[in-house]
Design a protein around this motif. Structure first.
Motif, short mmCIF file in Angstrom:
data_model
loop_
_atom_site.label_atom_id
_atom_site.label_comp_id
_atom_site.label_asym_id
_atom_site.label_seq_id
_atom_site.Cartn_x
_atom_site.Cartn_y
_atom_site.Cartn_z
N GLU A 1 0.77 -1.26 0.05
CA GLU A 1 -0.14 -0.01 0.06
C GLU A 1 1.05 1.06 -0.15
O GLU A 1 0.58 2.34 -0.65
CB GLU A 1 -0.84 0.01 1.44
N LYS A 2 1.90 1.43 0.57
CA LYS A 2 2.88 2.22 0.63
C LYS A 2 3.56 2.51 -0.67
O LYS A 2 3.78 3.73 -1.06
CB LYS A 2 4.06 2.13 1.98
N LEU A 3 3.90 1.26 -1.45
CA LEU A 3 4.38 1.47 -2.69
C LEU A 3 3.46 2.04 -3.61
O LEU A 3 3.79 2.78 -4.51
CB LEU A 3 4.79 0.17 -2.95
N LYS A 4 2.30 1.80 -3.41
CA LYS A 4 1.18 2.27 -4.33
C LYS A 4 1.13 3.76 -4.43
O LYS A 4 0.88 4.46 -4.94
CB LYS A 4 -0.27 1.97 -3.86
N ARG A 5 1.59 4.40 -2.89
CA ARG A 5 1.28 6.00 -2.94
C ARG A 5 2.77 6.41 -3.20
O ARG A 5 2.91 7.65 -3.67
CB ARG A 5 1.24 6.08 -1.35
N HIS A 6 3.81 5.72 -3.10
CA HIS A 6 5.15 6.10 -3.25
C HIS A 6 5.91 4.95 -3.92
O HIS A 6 6.72 4.41 -3.11
CB HIS A 6 5.77 6.81 -1.84
N PRO A 7 5.81 4.99 -5.15
CA PRO A 7 6.72 3.91 -5.93
C PRO A 7 8.20 4.16 -5.86
O PRO A 7 8.54 5.19 -5.77
CB PRO A 7 6.10 3.83 -7.29
N VAL A 8 8.66 2.90 -5.79
CA VAL A 8 10.30 3.14 -5.79
C VAL A 8 10.67 2.61 -6.95
O VAL A 8 10.22 1.96 -7.76
CB VAL A 8 10.62 2.10 -4.75
N SER A 9 12.03 2.75 -7.41
CA SER A 9 12.71 2.32 -8.49
C SER A 9 12.99 0.70 -8.13
O SER A 9 13.08 0.54 -6.98
CB SER A 9 13.90 2.93 -8.79
N ARG A 10 13.16 -0.06 -9.31
CA ARG A 10 13.53 -1.59 -9.14
C ARG A 10 14.86 -1.61 -8.41
O ARG A 10 15.07 -2.28 -7.54
CB ARG A 10 13.79 -1.98 -10.83
N ALA A 11 15.61 -0.48 -8.49
CA ALA A 11 16.88 -0.81 -7.76
C ALA A 11 16.72 -0.43 -6.34
O ALA A 11 17.45 -0.96 -5.40
CB ALA A 11 18.14 0.34 -8.06
N GLN A 12 15.69 0.17 -6.00
CA GLN A 12 15.46 0.42 -4.42
C GLN A 12 14.47 -0.52 -3.96
O GLN A 12 14.11 -0.74 -2.62
CB GLN A 12 14.59 1.68 -4.33
N LEU A 13 13.76 -1.53 -4.61
CA LEU A 13 12.75 -2.51 -4.12
C LEU A 13 13.24 -3.42 -3.10
O LEU A 13 12.53 -3.70 -2.33
CB LEU A 13 12.24 -3.28 -5.42
N ASP A 14 14.37 -4.04 -3.52
CA ASP A 14 14.85 -4.92 -2.56
C ASP A 14 15.01 -4.23 -1.01
O ASP A 14 14.60 -4.98 -0.07
CB ASP A 14 16.23 -5.61 -2.85
N GLN A 15 15.67 -3.25 -1.02
CA GLN A 15 15.83 -2.47 0.18
C GLN A 15 14.45 -2.28 0.99
O GLN A 15 14.16 -2.28 2.09
CB GLN A 15 16.70 -1.10 0.22
N ALA A 16 13.54 -1.65 0.09
CA ALA A 16 12.10 -1.44 0.57
C ALA A 16 11.54 -2.72 1.36
O ALA A 16 10.90 -2.61 2.50
CB ALA A 16 11.37 -0.92 -0.53
N ILE A 17 11.67 -3.82 0.57
CA ILE A 17 11.12 -5.23 1.06
C ILE A 17 11.83 -5.41 2.52
O ILE A 17 11.14 -5.69 3.41
CB ILE A 17 11.27 -6.13 0.09
#
Length: 183
Positions: A131-147
């Motif tokens: 839900e946070k990513l829907k509001r504030h998408p991240v780049s593919r390079a940032q995805l692993d860290q976001a998870i």
């Protein structure tokens, strides 16, 4: 010694609940289990460390956050909206599961859990993250860290971390608008 009783009224999984008279100081997990028969959230450590007990608090601004129900009193939630793990799947009028949420489905497909005790907390954490990513998408390079950041506080005693991670990543990558392609 008598305990003071106060009513609590809130929305759980989109449905109004209450007013329900409950003792002052009762923890939310006990309210869910003992008063509402919502036993999906698990009491793991009882100290707010393992996060098996988290519920999702939906805020008025449309954002959401995890709240540890084993160390948060039920009366904190008075007048608020929460979701428990029972609220993610689509159910028919008889209450039978018809469709799992994307997170639940990917956890099954990736065999993300062994004993399943921590799974409700991971489902809620992954849901809040997506839900946070829907509001504030991240780049593919940032995805692993976001998870990693989104799941990092959850403890799995069976060490299912990699499979939980892979399942959440697959949901994020297959859901439009969560990951930005940076060129």
């Amino acid at each position: 010694m008598s305990r003071t009783i106060y009513p609590i009224t809130l929305h759980i999984n989109g449905k109004p609940v209450g007013p329900v008279p409950v003792p002052e100081g009762i923890m939310m997990i006990d309210f869910l289990h003992e008063y509402l028969d919502l036993t999906g959230s698990r009491l793991g450590c009882g100290q707010g460390i393992c996060h098996a007990c988290v519920v999702i608090l939906d805020k008025p601004d449309g954002s959401s956050e995890e709240v540890r129900s084993c160390i948060t009193g039920a009366h904190f939630f008075d007048g608020k909206q929460i979701r428990t793990v029972e609220g993610h799947a689509q159910r028919n009028e008889q209450g039978e599961v018809v469709t799992l949420s994307p997170v639940q489905q990917k956890f099954l497909e990736h065999y993300s859990f062994q004993c399943g005790y921590c799974t409700p907390g991971f489902v809620n954490a992954a849901t809040v993250l997506l839900e946070k990513l829907k509001r504030h998408p991240v780049s593919r390079a940032q995805l692993d860290q976001a998870i990693t950041d989104g799941l990092n506080h959850h403890i799995c005693r069976c060490t299912g971390y990699v499979r939980y991670f892979e399942a959440v990543k697959e949901v994020a990558l297959s859901t439009a608008g969560l990951v930005k392609d940076v060129k």
